[in-house]
Design an enzyme around this catalytic site. Structure first.
Site, PDB file in Angstrom:
ATOM      1  N   CYS A  75      46.779 -98.619 -35.369  1.00 14.84           N
ATOM      2  CA  CYS A  75      47.453 -98.669 -34.065  1.00 14.84           C
ATOM      3  C   CYS A  75      47.263-100.047 -33.452  1.00 14.84           C
ATOM      4  CB  CYS A  75      46.861 -97.600 -33.145  1.00 14.84           C
ATOM      5  SG  CYS A  75      47.587 -97.603 -31.498  1.00 14.84           S
ATOM      6  N   HIS A  94      53.287 -90.742 -34.321  1.00 18.05           N
ATOM      7  CA  HIS A  94      52.352 -91.686 -33.694  1.00 18.05           C
ATOM      8  C   HIS A  94      52.900 -92.147 -32.338  1.00 18.05           C
ATOM      9  CE1 HIS A  94      49.199 -94.908 -34.017  1.00 18.05           C
ATOM     10  NE2 HIS A  94      50.007 -95.461 -33.124  1.00 18.05           N
ATOM     11  N   GLU A  95      54.189 -92.519 -32.314  1.00 18.58           N
ATOM     12  CA  GLU A  95      54.783 -93.007 -31.062  1.00 18.58           C
ATOM     13  C   GLU A  95      54.910 -91.883 -30.035  1.00 18.58           C
ATOM     14  OE1 GLU A  95      54.675 -96.066 -30.821  1.00 18.58           O
ATOM     15  OE2 GLU A  95      54.457 -96.413 -32.967  1.00 18.58           O
ATOM     16  N   HIS A 105      51.665 -91.518 -28.325  1.00 21.91           N
ATOM     17  CA  HIS A 105      51.513 -92.530 -27.268  1.00 21.91           C
ATOM     18  C   HIS A 105      52.211 -92.085 -25.991  1.00 21.91           C
ATOM     19  CE1 HIS A 105      49.359 -95.892 -28.945  1.00 21.91           C
ATOM     20  NE2 HIS A 105      50.158 -95.989 -29.997  1.00 21.91           N
TER      21      HIS A 105
END
Ligand code: ZN
Length: 179
Positions: free
Chosen positions: A90, A132-133, A136
């Protein structure tokens, strides 16, 4: 074209939920351009708006298969299936990576910069970027996906590297790890 500093672990903005855009205008497109430049300069394969301090549901990515940079606004994962383990890093936790198991097949929906609906079924690397995004954008950092063993090792590593590792707030990472 310009880049913005990427927020690092310990920065509270990374743990806050983002909100949808009601209106996709030129300012959103300009922000996406800056995010794409910032992502390539890092270099990275994906970047979420809150990684540059903007609490909106927007991310950019380029999985490196020649399609060029992509922008997704107001994204949601509507379906996920299977399981895949991949070594994940990351840009907000620089220099570290961990084997993380997540679903493999992902169905993501959202909008493009013209407000058109996007529907993408992805797996493996692209599916992993999406998850993953999306984490976030939900205020979840990669370190919160570690298993108990990985957390223990990460704590040791971070203590040893505390002086050299960049962080907005060095104690913030320890807190995330449940120290
Ligand atoms: Zn990240």
């Amino acid at each position: 074209m310009s880049t913005l500093p990427i927020r690092l672990f310990g920065d509270p903005v990374l743990n806050e939920m983002t909100t949808d855009y009601d209106n996709i205008d030129g300012a959103v497109a300009a922000l996406a351009d800056t995010m794409i430049e910032t992502m390539y300069a890092a270099p990275g394969v994906g970047l979420a708006a809150n990684q540059i301090g903007v609490q909106k549901r927007l991310f950019v990515y380029d999985q490196g298969e020649g399609d060029g940079p992509q922008v997704i606004v107001n994204a949601r994962i509507v379906e996920s299936d299977g399981e895949w383990t991949y070594e994940e890093g990351c840009l907000s936790v620089p220099g570290l990576s961990w084997e993380i198991t997540r679903p493999n097949q992902i169905h993501l929906v959202g909008l493009d910069l013209h407000g058109n609906e996007i529907s993408i079924e992805a797996d493996e690397f692209e599916g992993r970027i999406f998850q993953h995004e999306m984490d976030h954008l939900d205020g979840i950092l990669l370190v919160e996906r570690l298993n108990e063993d990985q957390r223990k090792k990460a704590k040791k590593l971070l203590r040893a590297r505390a002086a050299s590792l960049p962080a907005a707030d060095p104690d913030g990472f320890a807190r995330l790890l449940g120290n």
